[in-house]
Design an enzyme around this catalytic site. Sequence first.
Site, PDB file in Angstrom:
ATOM      1  N   VAL A  54     -25.730  17.317  12.618  1.00  0.00           N
ATOM      2  CA  VAL A  54     -24.646  16.418  13.036  1.00  0.00           C
ATOM      3  C   VAL A  54     -25.236  15.245  13.813  1.00  0.00           C
ATOM      4  O   VAL A  54     -26.455  15.135  13.937  1.00  0.00           O
ATOM      5  CB  VAL A  54     -23.557  17.145  13.876  1.00  0.00           C
ATOM      6  CG1 VAL A  54     -23.023  18.361  13.140  1.00  0.00           C
ATOM      7  CG2 VAL A  54     -24.069  17.534  15.248  1.00  0.00           C
ATOM      8  N   VAL A  55     -24.357  14.408  14.360  1.00  0.00           N
ATOM      9  CA  VAL A  55     -24.803  13.206  15.076  1.00  0.00           C
ATOM     10  C   VAL A  55     -25.915  13.494  16.092  1.00  0.00           C
ATOM     11  O   VAL A  55     -25.955  14.572  16.681  1.00  0.00           O
ATOM     12  CB  VAL A  55     -23.621  12.527  15.817  1.00  0.00           C
ATOM     13  CG1 VAL A  55     -22.764  11.752  14.858  1.00  0.00           C
ATOM     14  CG2 VAL A  55     -22.789  13.555  16.580  1.00  0.00           C
ATOM     15  N   GLU A  56     -26.768  12.485  16.288  1.00  0.00           N
ATOM     16  CA  GLU A  56     -27.946  12.650  17.152  1.00  0.00           C
ATOM     17  C   GLU A  56     -27.544  12.523  18.630  1.00  0.00           C
ATOM     18  O   GLU A  56     -27.919  11.565  19.322  1.00  0.00           O
ATOM     19  CB  GLU A  56     -28.996  11.596  16.744  1.00  0.00           C
ATOM     20  CG  GLU A  56     -30.361  11.742  17.401  1.00  0.00           C
ATOM     21  CD  GLU A  56     -31.171  12.921  16.880  1.00  0.00           C
ATOM     22  OE1 GLU A  56     -30.622  13.827  16.240  1.00  0.00           O
ATOM     23  OE2 GLU A  56     -32.380  12.928  17.155  1.00  0.00           O
TER      24      GLU A  56
ATOM     25  N   MET B 148     -27.774  14.074   5.674  1.00  0.00           N
ATOM     26  CA  MET B 148     -28.786  15.133   5.644  1.00  0.00           C
ATOM     27  C   MET B 148     -28.211  16.496   5.266  1.00  0.00           C
ATOM     28  O   MET B 148     -28.813  17.232   4.486  1.00  0.00           O
ATOM     29  CB  MET B 148     -29.491  15.228   7.005  1.00  0.00           C
ATOM     30  CG  MET B 148     -30.300  14.003   7.356  1.00  0.00           C
ATOM     31  SD  MET B 148     -31.516  13.542   6.102  1.00  0.00           S
ATOM     32  CE  MET B 148     -32.726  14.845   6.279  1.00  0.00           C
TER      33      MET B 148
ATOM     34  N   ASN C 208     -35.313  12.240   4.676  1.00  0.00           N
ATOM     35  CA  ASN C 208     -34.247  11.693   3.833  1.00  0.00           C
ATOM     36  C   ASN C 208     -34.831  11.003   2.596  1.00  0.00           C
ATOM     37  O   ASN C 208     -35.728  10.177   2.746  1.00  0.00           O
ATOM     38  CB  ASN C 208     -33.475  10.678   4.700  1.00  0.00           C
ATOM     39  CG  ASN C 208     -32.252  10.112   4.033  1.00  0.00           C
ATOM     40  OD1 ASN C 208     -31.847  10.554   2.965  1.00  0.00           O
ATOM     41  ND2 ASN C 208     -31.665   9.108   4.654  1.00  0.00           N
TER      42      ASN C 208
ATOM     43  N   LYS D  56     -24.764  18.668  20.093  1.00  0.00           N
ATOM     44  CA  LYS D  56     -25.573  19.746  19.492  1.00  0.00           C
ATOM     45  C   LYS D  56     -25.478  21.011  20.364  1.00  0.00           C
ATOM     46  O   LYS D  56     -25.298  22.118  19.841  1.00  0.00           O
ATOM     47  CB  LYS D  56     -27.020  19.284  19.315  1.00  0.00           C
ATOM     48  CG  LYS D  56     -27.147  18.176  18.240  1.00  0.00           C
ATOM     49  CD  LYS D  56     -28.588  17.790  17.979  1.00  0.00           C
ATOM     50  CE  LYS D  56     -28.767  16.559  17.104  1.00  0.00           C
ATOM     51  NZ  LYS D  56     -28.371  16.672  15.700  1.00  0.00           N
TER      52      LYS D  56
ATOM     53  N   ASN E 236     -41.451  10.519  13.218  1.00  0.00           N
ATOM     54  CA  ASN E 236     -40.521   9.536  13.780  1.00  0.00           C
ATOM     55  C   ASN E 236     -41.142   8.724  14.913  1.00  0.00           C
ATOM     56  O   ASN E 236     -40.735   7.591  15.158  1.00  0.00           O
ATOM     57  CB  ASN E 236     -39.246  10.216  14.270  1.00  0.00           C
ATOM     58  CG  ASN E 236     -38.153  10.086  13.232  1.00  0.00           C
ATOM     59  OD1 ASN E 236     -37.839   8.976  12.806  1.00  0.00           O
ATOM     60  ND2 ASN E 236     -37.606  11.193  12.795  1.00  0.00           N
TER      61      ASN E 236
ATOM     62  N   ASP F 127     -17.977  20.871   8.198  1.00  0.00           N
ATOM     63  CA  ASP F 127     -17.884  19.546   8.820  1.00  0.00           C
ATOM     64  C   ASP F 127     -16.502  19.416   9.443  1.00  0.00           C
ATOM     65  O   ASP F 127     -15.549  20.049   8.983  1.00  0.00           O
ATOM     66  CB  ASP F 127     -18.116  18.429   7.785  1.00  0.00           C
ATOM     67  CG  ASP F 127     -18.542  17.111   8.431  1.00  0.00           C
ATOM     68  OD1 ASP F 127     -19.719  16.730   8.310  1.00  0.00           O
ATOM     69  OD2 ASP F 127     -17.685  16.451   9.097  1.00  0.00           O
TER      70      ASP F 127
ATOM     71  N   HIS G   2     -37.004  19.914  10.828  1.00  0.00           N
ATOM     72  CA  HIS G   2     -36.741  18.496  10.600  1.00  0.00           C
ATOM     73  C   HIS G   2     -37.066  18.080   9.165  1.00  0.00           C
ATOM     74  O   HIS G   2     -38.238  17.918   8.794  1.00  0.00           O
ATOM     75  CB  HIS G   2     -37.553  17.665  11.618  1.00  0.00           C
ATOM     76  CG  HIS G   2     -37.294  16.201  11.526  1.00  0.00           C
ATOM     77  ND1 HIS G   2     -38.279  15.254  11.642  1.00  0.00           N
ATOM     78  CD2 HIS G   2     -36.149  15.509  11.296  1.00  0.00           C
ATOM     79  CE1 HIS G   2     -37.747  14.054  11.499  1.00  0.00           C
ATOM     80  NE2 HIS G   2     -36.455  14.187  11.283  1.00  0.00           N
TER      81      HIS G   2
HETATM   82  N1  LIG Z   1     -30.385  10.129   8.180  1.00  0.00           N
HETATM   83  C1  LIG Z   1     -31.676  10.438   8.197  1.00  0.00           C
HETATM   84  O1  LIG Z   1     -32.515   9.774   7.570  1.00  0.00           O
HETATM   85  C2  LIG Z   1     -32.151  11.624   8.989  1.00  0.00           C
HETATM   86  C3  LIG Z   1     -33.417  12.173   8.683  1.00  0.00           C
HETATM   87  C4  LIG Z   1     -33.832  13.308   9.381  1.00  0.00           C
HETATM   88  C5  LIG Z   1     -33.033  13.855  10.373  1.00  0.00           C
HETATM   89  N2  LIG Z   1     -31.824  13.286  10.648  1.00  0.00           N
HETATM   90  C6  LIG Z   1     -31.007  13.912  11.693  1.00  0.00           C
HETATM   91  O2  LIG Z   1     -29.998  14.693  11.061  1.00  0.00           O
HETATM   92  C7  LIG Z   1     -28.816  14.709  11.864  1.00  0.00           C
HETATM   93  C8  LIG Z   1     -27.645  14.213  11.038  1.00  0.00           C
HETATM   94  O3  LIG Z   1     -27.909  12.898  10.592  1.00  0.00           O
HETATM   95  P1  LIG Z   1     -27.175  12.292   9.323  1.00  0.00           P
HETATM   96  O4  LIG Z   1     -27.933  11.049   8.979  1.00  0.00           O
HETATM   97  O5  LIG Z   1     -26.952  13.335   8.294  1.00  0.00           O
HETATM   98  O6  LIG Z   1     -25.782  11.865   9.992  1.00  0.00           O
HETATM   99  P2  LIG Z   1     -24.431  11.448   9.238  1.00  0.00           P
HETATM  100  O7  LIG Z   1     -23.758  10.484  10.143  1.00  0.00           O
HETATM  101  O8  LIG Z   1     -24.687  11.020   7.845  1.00  0.00           O
HETATM  102  O9  LIG Z   1     -23.628  12.817   9.168  1.00  0.00           O
HETATM  103  C9  LIG Z   1     -23.256  13.536  10.311  1.00  0.00           C
HETATM  104  C10 LIG Z   1     -22.113  14.461   9.928  1.00  0.00           C
HETATM  105  O10 LIG Z   1     -21.848  15.303  11.052  1.00  0.00           O
HETATM  106  C11 LIG Z   1     -20.457  15.427  11.166  1.00  0.00           C
HETATM  107  N3  LIG Z   1     -20.134  15.814  12.529  1.00  0.00           N
HETATM  108  C12 LIG Z   1     -20.121  15.063  13.636  1.00  0.00           C
HETATM  109  N4  LIG Z   1     -19.804  15.813  14.706  1.00  0.00           N
HETATM  110  C13 LIG Z   1     -19.599  17.076  14.242  1.00  0.00           C
HETATM  111  C14 LIG Z   1     -19.239  18.296  14.839  1.00  0.00           C
HETATM  112  N5  LIG Z   1     -19.014  18.385  16.147  1.00  0.00           N
HETATM  113  N6  LIG Z   1     -19.129  19.391  14.052  1.00  0.00           N
HETATM  114  C15 LIG Z   1     -19.364  19.304  12.721  1.00  0.00           C
HETATM  115  N7  LIG Z   1     -19.697  18.160  12.095  1.00  0.00           N
HETATM  116  C16 LIG Z   1     -19.816  17.062  12.854  1.00  0.00           C
HETATM  117  C17 LIG Z   1     -19.871  14.095  10.752  1.00  0.00           C
HETATM  118  O11 LIG Z   1     -18.528  14.215  10.338  1.00  0.00           O
HETATM  119  C18 LIG Z   1     -20.810  13.706   9.615  1.00  0.00           C
HETATM  120  O12 LIG Z   1     -20.310  14.146   8.369  1.00  0.00           O
HETATM  121  C19 LIG Z   1     -29.126  13.849  13.104  1.00  0.00           C
HETATM  122  O13 LIG Z   1     -29.550  14.694  14.138  1.00  0.00           O
HETATM  123  C20 LIG Z   1     -30.266  12.956  12.609  1.00  0.00           C
HETATM  124  O14 LIG Z   1     -31.084  12.504  13.660  1.00  0.00           O
HETATM  125  C21 LIG Z   1     -31.357  12.189   9.978  1.00  0.00           C
END
Ligand SMILES: NC(=O)c1ccc[n+]([C@@H]2O[C@H](COP(=O)([O-])OP(=O)(O)OC[C@H]3O[C@@H](n4cnc5c(N)ncnc54)[C@H](O)[C@@H]3O)[C@@H](O)[C@H]2O)c1
Length: 285
Positions: A92-94, A17, A145, A99, A192, A36, A142
């Site tokens: 970042v991670v959910e 994202m 993707n 966060k 969602n 990152d 929000h």
């Molecule tokens: N993937 C989807 O379809 C989607 C859609 C909408 C919202 N989201 C939300 O977006 C957020 C990210 O999801 P994503 O799919 O991009 O995840 P992802 O796993 O693709 O990427 C997460 C990134 O965050 C980085 N990261 C982890 N901990 C960190 C920290 N402490 N500081 C800095 N970077 C850190 C990781 O290295 C990674 O590059 C989540 O909250 C998710 O729920 C995801």
Amino acid sequence: MKLNEIKSIGIVGAGTMGSGIAQMSAMAGYKTTIFDIQEAALDKAKTAVTKNLDKGIDKGKVNSVQKEACLANISFISDLEELKADVIIEAVVEKLQVKIDIFSQLEKINSDKTILATNTSSIPITQIGAGLQKPERLVGMHFFNPAHIMKLVEVISGAATNPEIAATTKSLAEKMGKKAVMAKDSPGFIVNRVARHFYVESLKIAEENVANFEQIDRLVESSGFKMGPFRLMDLIGVDTNFSVTKSMFESFYHDSKFRPSRIQQQKVDAGHHGRKSGKGFYDYN
Ligand SMILES: NC(=O)c1ccc[n+]([C@@H]2O[C@H](COP(=O)([O-])OP(=O)(O)OC[C@H]3O[C@@H](n4cnc5c(N)ncnc54)[C@H](O)[C@@H]3O)[C@@H](O)[C@H]2O)c1
């Protein structure tokens, strides 16, 4: 802060994202900085943005001047202390505590005026805000993707969010070419919460051996859906999708209709996270 006062945008997380959101921000003309903890994620994000822009050129939606301007607007950094901007969007991670920790650090190094936005898919904004010094400037933003293509952005106010900040965030999403809607701070917000059953029920069908992943995808796609649930989970990230289901299961007091699947747990344990890892329900190598 008003829309016309926003000059710079910071993004935390350069994954699926974060990279797409950075592209939208830079295309809208903002000085964009993406952070990152993994250098490899920053490299991957740079490649992804370039590839997306090249595809845009092929389709006639972007020209080469816009591509160069967009790339010139993005800086890639690996030190959070350098992340200072008018708006910061976290992707970042959910995980709630991750966060909160990031926003707490950002609160210390940014001005009081900086808007803090989270791209969380499911965690209530009020819960994240409860861990911050100034929860009134935290808002949900929000994206969907792929973030550079999907039009919708849900803007979510937590219990403490300042309405002016939510209104500016909505205008910012519109400036990025998105269709923004205000959503209530309920677990999974709107899309969602509806979509959860698409994944959860499909996983149950597979678990019960009623049909396999490919059969389910093919049938659902031939009924008019653009992507079947398993292909879509691979696009989203199987790990991210699983975290969202777990978070909603917790938030709805273990309502069985949100129960996470063991099949999905096993994929996550095996590192089969979908397209981003080369393998998920399908093989991409
Ligand atoms: N993937 C989807 O379809 C989607 C859609 C909408 C919202 N989201 C939300 O977006 C957020 C990210 O999801 P994503 O799919 O991009 O995840 P992802 O796993 O693709 O990427 C997460 C990134 O965050 C980085 N990261 C982890 N901990 C960190 C920290 N402490 N500081 C800095 N970077 C850190 C990781 O290295 C990674 O590059 C989540 O909250 C998710 O729920 C995801």
